[in-house]
Design a protein around this motif. Structure first.
Motif, PDB file in Angstrom:
ATOM      1  N   ARG A 133     -77.828  35.889  79.357  1.00  0.00           N
ATOM      2  CA  ARG A 133     -78.415  34.717  80.092  1.00  0.00           C
ATOM      3  C   ARG A 133     -78.565  34.812  81.826  1.00  0.00           C
ATOM      4  NH1 ARG A 133     -73.967  30.463  78.168  1.00  0.00           N
ATOM      5  NH2 ARG A 133     -74.538  30.564  76.198  1.00  0.00           N
ATOM      6  N   HIS A 134     -77.913  36.187  81.949  1.00  0.00           N
ATOM      7  CA  HIS A 134     -77.911  36.675  83.428  1.00  0.00           C
ATOM      8  C   HIS A 134     -78.665  37.929  83.811  1.00  0.00           C
ATOM      9  CE1 HIS A 134     -75.302  33.425  84.262  1.00  0.00           C
ATOM     10  NE2 HIS A 134     -74.425  33.816  83.249  1.00  0.00           N
ATOM     11  N   VAL A 135     -79.738  38.238  82.839  1.00  0.00           N
ATOM     12  CA  VAL A 135     -80.479  39.327  82.984  1.00  0.00           C
ATOM     13  C   VAL A 135     -81.322  39.061  84.231  1.00  0.00           C
ATOM     14  CG1 VAL A 135     -82.515  40.911  82.157  1.00  0.00           C
ATOM     15  CG2 VAL A 135     -80.484  39.985  80.758  1.00  0.00           C
ATOM     16  N   GLY A 136     -81.519  40.127  85.127  1.00  0.00           N
ATOM     17  CA  GLY A 136     -82.172  39.932  86.381  1.00  0.00           C
ATOM     18  C   GLY A 136     -81.413  39.543  87.553  1.00  0.00           C
ATOM     19  N   GLU A 137     -80.143  39.195  87.355  1.00  0.00           N
ATOM     20  CA  GLU A 137     -79.219  38.652  88.290  1.00  0.00           C
ATOM     21  C   GLU A 137     -78.375  39.575  88.872  1.00  0.00           C
ATOM     22  OE1 GLU A 137     -77.253  34.646  87.323  1.00  0.00           O
ATOM     23  OE2 GLU A 137     -78.927  34.119  86.432  1.00  0.00           O
ATOM     24  N   ASP A 138     -77.872  39.361  90.245  1.00  0.00           N
ATOM     25  CA  ASP A 138     -76.925  40.218  90.803  1.00  0.00           C
ATOM     26  C   ASP A 138     -75.368  39.422  90.334  1.00  0.00           C
ATOM     27  OD1 ASP A 138     -78.563  41.628  92.130  1.00  0.00           O
ATOM     28  OD2 ASP A 138     -78.470  40.184  94.010  1.00  0.00           O
ATOM     29  N   LEU A 139     -74.590  40.388  89.815  1.00  0.00           N
ATOM     30  CA  LEU A 139     -73.184  40.110  89.328  1.00  0.00           C
ATOM     31  C   LEU A 139     -72.246  40.812  90.175  1.00  0.00           C
ATOM     32  CD1 LEU A 139     -73.780  40.579  85.519  1.00  0.00           C
ATOM     33  CD2 LEU A 139     -74.425  38.698  86.944  1.00  0.00           C
ATOM     34  N   VAL A 140     -71.226  39.910  90.705  1.00  0.00           N
ATOM     35  CA  VAL A 140     -69.999  40.461  91.435  1.00  0.00           C
ATOM     36  C   VAL A 140     -69.131  41.047  90.541  1.00  0.00           C
ATOM     37  CG1 VAL A 140     -68.386  40.139  93.366  1.00  0.00           C
ATOM     38  CG2 VAL A 140     -70.582  38.795  93.208  1.00  0.00           C
ATOM     39  N   CYS A 141     -68.808  42.178  90.383  1.00  0.00           N
ATOM     40  CA  CYS A 141     -67.857  42.972  89.486  1.00  0.00           C
ATOM     41  C   CYS A 141     -66.631  43.527  90.394  1.00  0.00           C
ATOM     42  CB  CYS A 141     -68.290  43.985  88.635  1.00  0.00           C
ATOM     43  SG  CYS A 141     -69.898  43.307  87.659  1.00  0.00           S
ATOM     44  N   THR A 142     -65.737  44.107  89.847  1.00  0.00           N
ATOM     45  CA  THR A 142     -64.563  45.152  90.233  1.00  0.00           C
ATOM     46  C   THR A 142     -65.110  46.352  89.933  1.00  0.00           C
ATOM     47  OG1 THR A 142     -63.148  45.098  88.773  1.00  0.00           O
ATOM     48  CG2 THR A 142     -63.022  43.120  90.127  1.00  0.00           C
ATOM     49  N   ASP A 143     -64.321  47.321  90.526  1.00  0.00           N
ATOM     50  CA  ASP A 143     -64.515  48.573  90.238  1.00  0.00           C
ATOM     51  C   ASP A 143     -64.034  49.106  88.736  1.00  0.00           C
ATOM     52  OD1 ASP A 143     -61.803  48.713  90.632  1.00  0.00           O
ATOM     53  OD2 ASP A 143     -62.150  50.534  92.245  1.00  0.00           O
ATOM     54  N   VAL A 398     -73.750  35.898  91.034  1.00  0.00           N
ATOM     55  CA  VAL A 398     -73.952  35.213  92.522  1.00  0.00           C
ATOM     56  C   VAL A 398     -74.589  33.842  92.485  1.00  0.00           C
ATOM     57  CG1 VAL A 398     -75.087  35.663  94.823  1.00  0.00           C
ATOM     58  CG2 VAL A 398     -73.883  37.601  93.670  1.00  0.00           C
ATOM     59  N   ARG A 399     -75.763  33.873  91.560  1.00  0.00           N
ATOM     60  CA  ARG A 399     -76.699  32.554  91.453  1.00  0.00           C
ATOM     61  C   ARG A 399     -75.695  31.368  90.890  1.00  0.00           C
ATOM     62  NH1 ARG A 399     -81.680  30.323  90.593  1.00  0.00           N
ATOM     63  NH2 ARG A 399     -81.615  28.914  88.610  1.00  0.00           N
ATOM     64  N   SER A 400     -74.746  31.916  90.089  1.00  0.00           N
ATOM     65  CA  SER A 400     -73.719  30.610  89.469  1.00  0.00           C
ATOM     66  C   SER A 400     -72.893  30.325  90.561  1.00  0.00           C
ATOM     67  CB  SER A 400     -72.888  31.417  88.378  1.00  0.00           C
ATOM     68  OG  SER A 400     -73.622  31.863  87.384  1.00  0.00           O
ATOM     69  N   MET A 401     -72.419  30.851  91.523  1.00  0.00           N
ATOM     70  CA  MET A 401     -71.652  30.458  92.733  1.00  0.00           C
ATOM     71  C   MET A 401     -72.631  29.528  93.435  1.00  0.00           C
ATOM     72  SD  MET A 401     -69.147  33.165  93.952  1.00  0.00           S
ATOM     73  CE  MET A 401     -70.106  34.543  94.215  1.00  0.00           C
ATOM     74  N   GLU A 402     -73.814  30.074  93.866  1.00  0.00           N
ATOM     75  CA  GLU A 402     -74.813  29.024  94.637  1.00  0.00           C
ATOM     76  C   GLU A 402     -75.292  27.728  93.931  1.00  0.00           C
ATOM     77  OE1 GLU A 402     -78.003  32.148  94.725  1.00  0.00           O
ATOM     78  OE2 GLU A 402     -77.002  32.925  96.713  1.00  0.00           O
ATOM     79  N   LEU A 403     -75.350  27.955  92.757  1.00  0.00           N
ATOM     80  CA  LEU A 403     -75.623  26.650  91.982  1.00  0.00           C
ATOM     81  C   LEU A 403     -74.435  25.817  91.941  1.00  0.00           C
ATOM     82  CD1 LEU A 403     -77.547  28.072  88.845  1.00  0.00           C
ATOM     83  CD2 LEU A 403     -78.520  26.320  90.571  1.00  0.00           C
ATOM     84  N   MET A 404     -73.170  26.198  91.803  1.00  0.00           N
ATOM     85  CA  MET A 404     -71.932  25.349  91.955  1.00  0.00           C
ATOM     86  C   MET A 404     -71.672  24.654  93.356  1.00  0.00           C
ATOM     87  SD  MET A 404     -70.530  24.438  89.291  1.00  0.00           S
ATOM     88  CE  MET A 404     -69.260  23.694  90.068  1.00  0.00           C
ATOM     89  N   VAL A 405     -72.143  25.437  94.356  1.00  0.00           N
ATOM     90  CA  VAL A 405     -72.309  24.623  95.706  1.00  0.00           C
ATOM     91  C   VAL A 405     -72.961  23.522  95.715  1.00  0.00           C
ATOM     92  CG1 VAL A 405     -72.417  25.047  97.879  1.00  0.00           C
ATOM     93  CG2 VAL A 405     -71.623  27.018  96.654  1.00  0.00           C
ATOM     94  N   ASP A 406     -74.264  23.788  95.172  1.00  0.00           N
ATOM     95  CA  ASP A 406     -75.557  22.725  94.899  1.00  0.00           C
ATOM     96  C   ASP A 406     -74.667  21.334  94.075  1.00  0.00           C
ATOM     97  OD1 ASP A 406     -77.003  24.295  96.469  1.00  0.00           O
ATOM     98  OD2 ASP A 406     -78.611  24.458  94.860  1.00  0.00           O
ATOM     99  N   ALA A 407     -74.209  21.921  93.046  1.00  0.00           N
ATOM    100  CA  ALA A 407     -73.572  20.921  92.024  1.00  0.00           C
ATOM    101  C   ALA A 407     -72.378  19.998  92.754  1.00  0.00           C
ATOM    102  CB  ALA A 407     -72.962  21.459  90.787  1.00  0.00           C
ATOM    103  N   LEU A 408     -71.666  20.467  93.593  1.00  0.00           N
ATOM    104  CA  LEU A 408     -70.715  19.971  94.358  1.00  0.00           C
ATOM    105  C   LEU A 408     -71.119  19.147  95.107  1.00  0.00           C
ATOM    106  CD1 LEU A 408     -67.872  22.709  94.989  1.00  0.00           C
ATOM    107  CD2 LEU A 408     -67.790  20.733  93.481  1.00  0.00           C
ATOM    108  N   GLU A 409     -72.408  19.317  95.850  1.00  0.00           N
ATOM    109  CA  GLU A 409     -73.075  18.359  96.812  1.00  0.00           C
ATOM    110  C   GLU A 409     -73.566  17.397  96.015  1.00  0.00           C
ATOM    111  OE1 GLU A 409     -77.412  18.100  99.101  1.00  0.00           O
ATOM    112  OE2 GLU A 409     -76.423  20.228  99.162  1.00  0.00           O
TER     113      GLU A 409
END
Length: 420
Positions: A133-143, A398-409
C-alpha cells in the motif's frame, strides 16, 4: 489513501529528532520509575518544546511524566477537556541505543532496511502484505541494527505536531487539550502514576497503535501467573521411586494446558497461555506465564484452569508440590467504554475525513488506555501508522505520520461541540 493530500507539518523533523534520543525501558528495574535514566532526557526535551509552543501548566515530574495544557479555541472554553497521551519509552525486545533513522523511497518488492552482521535486513510483501500500500512513498527505517522507536515516538511527534499547528492557527476549533507523555509503558507501568485529578481531562485517547485506520477500544484482559514446582532431590543413582524433578513437573504442568491456545496459534479475539520465562533446577523451578483473553468469563476460566492443573498435580505428587500465584495486570477497556459510542464514532469519522478506511480492531495486547480507563479516564487507542514494532525491521511511512496529524486535528475539532 488516494484523493487526500495531507497538510504540511513538522512531524517528520520532530520524529527524526526524538528517535535519536535513547529512551529504552528496563524490565529488570521496574521497581523504579522511570526504569532507565535516559527516559528523562526525552521527557526534558518534550517539556521544553511544549513550553516553547505556548502550552500552559507544563510540568515534568520526578518520575519523568510530562503534562501540559493547550487552552481551548474561542467558543469552546466551557467544554470538557480532551486528553492526548503517548509514551516516551521504547521496547526492550531489541537493541535501541544509537538509533540511526534513514528514509527509503519504496518502489515495491523487498524493503531493505539496512544491514546487520553482514546480512541484509528486509521486509517482504509476503511477510507484510500492507507494505504494497506504500509503493512510491518515503518510509523511515533504521539501519537494521536497532529498532526505530515509532512505538511510540511517532505518537509523541504526531501529538506535538498537532499542538504546533493549533498554536499557529488559533481559529482551528478544539476544546482544552491536556497532553501527557509517560514512561515505561513497554514494561507494564505506563500511566500508573498519572494524577488524573490534576491532569483534568474528561476523556482521552492514546496515540499508540499501528496501521492507519485502526481504532482500538477493546484489548485483552491480562494477568501474569507464576507456577512454582517443589521437587524432591536425591542422588540420581538412587532416585528410583523417590526423586520428584521440579523441571519435569513444570513440563507436565505445561502439557496440561491446551496446545492450540498459544500465541503462535491464535488471532483475532482468541486468547492464549504464553510461557515467557523459566528458571531453577531439579529441586525447585519456576515457570511464568502471561494469560490473555477478551471475554471476562473466558479470562476467569483461564486463570482457574491454571489452578486446576496445579491441583491435579498436587493430587498426584502431594499437597504443595505445585503452587500458582496469579497477578492481574489490566482489564479489557471496553468493559468501561460501553455507552460512550461518541469516542469511537468521533475517531472513525476523523480518520475517514482524512481518506483512511477506519475499522475497529481489537488490541492483542494492552495500552496505557486500558489502565487509564479502568482508573476512570475513558481512553481508547488511535494508530500511529507504523509497522513491525519491537524489532529491527520497524518502519513508518512519512505520509502516515502526516495523515495522523490531520486526523488528530479533525478529532479535536469534533470535541469542540457538546458530546451526546
Amino acid at each position: 489513501m488516494p484523493g487526500y493530500t495531507p497538510k504540511s507539518s513538522d512531524v517528520l523533523e520532530r520524529f527524526l529528532r526524538y528517535v535519536q534520543v535513547d529512551s529504552q525501558s528496563d524490565p529488570h528495574n521496574e521497581d523504579e520509575t522511570p526504569s532507565t535514566a535516559c527516559q528523562r532526557n526525552l521527557a526534558r526535551l518534550l517539556a521544553s518544546e511544549l513550553a516553547e509552543l505556548g502550552c500552559e501548566d507544563v510540568a515534568l515530574t520526578e518520575h519523568a511524566y510530562v503534562t501540559a495544557s493547550l487552552p481551548a479555541s474561542a467558543g469552546a472554553e466551557g467544554l470538557p477537556a480532551l486528553g492526548l497521551i503517548a509514551h516516551v519509552d521504547t521496547a526492550p525486545d531489541a537493541p535501541a541505543s544509537g538509533v540511526r533513522p534513514h528514509i527509503v523511497r519504496y518502489e515495491g518488492g523487498e524493503l531493505v532496511h539496512g544491514e546487520r552482521d553482514g546480512k541484509r535486513v528486509v521486509t517482504t510483501p509476503e511477510e507484510l502484505p500492507a507494505l504494497l500500500r506504500h509503493v512510491g512513498e518515503d518510509l523511515v527505517c533504521t539501519d537494521g541494527t536497532t529498532l526505530l522507536g515509532a512505538d511510540d515516538k511517532a505518537g509523541v511527534a504526531e501529538i506535538v505536531a498537532l499542538l504546533a499547528r493549533l498554536a499557529a492557527t488559533p481559529e482551528l476549533p478544539h476544546p482544552c487539550i491536556k497532553v501527557a507523555f509517560v514512561p515505561d509503558e513497554e514494561i507494564g507501568h505506563g500511566a500508573a502514576l498519572l494524577d488524573l485529578d490534576a491532569f483534568g481531562a474528561t476523556w482521552a485517547y492514546t496515540v499508540d497503535g499501528e496501521e492507519l485506520g485502526e481504532f482500538n477500544w477493546e484489548c485483552f484482559s491480562a494477568s501474569q501467573a507464576t507456577v512454582t514446582a517443589h521437587g524432591v532431590e536425591v542422588h540420581p543413582g538412587s532416585a528410583k521411586g523417590v526423586m520428584v524433578n521440579a523441571i519435569t513437573l513444570l513440563r507436565e504442568f505445561d502439557e496440561l494446558l491446551p496446545a492450540a491456545e498459544r500465541p503462535e496459534h491464535t488471532e483475532g479475539y482468541e486468547g492464549f497461555f504464553h510461557p515467557i520465562e523459566i528458571s531453577g533446577g531439579s529441586g525447585e523451578a519456576t515457570l511464568t506465564y502471561i494469560v490473555r483473553d477478551f471475554d471476562a468469563e473466558r479470562f476467569a476460566a483461564r486463570e482457574q484452569l491454571l489452578r486446576d492443573c496445579a491441583a491435579f498435580l498436587n493430587q498426584r505428587y502431594g499437597d504443595g508440590t505445585v503452587t500458582v500465584e496469579v497477578r492481574e495486570q489490566y482489564r479489557n477497556m471496553v468493559e468501561r467504554l460501553r455507552g460512550m459510542d461518541f469516542l469511537r464514532d468521533n475517531a472513525l469519522d476523523a480518520m475517514a475525513a482524512c481518506g483512511m478506511e477506519p475499522r475497529v480492531v481489537p488490541v492483542r495486547g494492552g495500552t496505557d488506555g486500558a489502565q487509564l480507563t479502568l482508573r476512570g479516564l475513558p481512553c481508547p487507542n488511535l494508530p500511529t501508522g507504523g509497522y513491525n514494532f519491537h524489532g529491527v525491521r520497524e518502519f513508518i511511512p512519512v505520509r502516515s505520520m502526516e495523515l495522523m496529524v490531520d486526523a488528530l486535528e479533525q478529532l479535536v475539532g469534533r470535541f469542540a461541540v457538546p458530546q451526546e
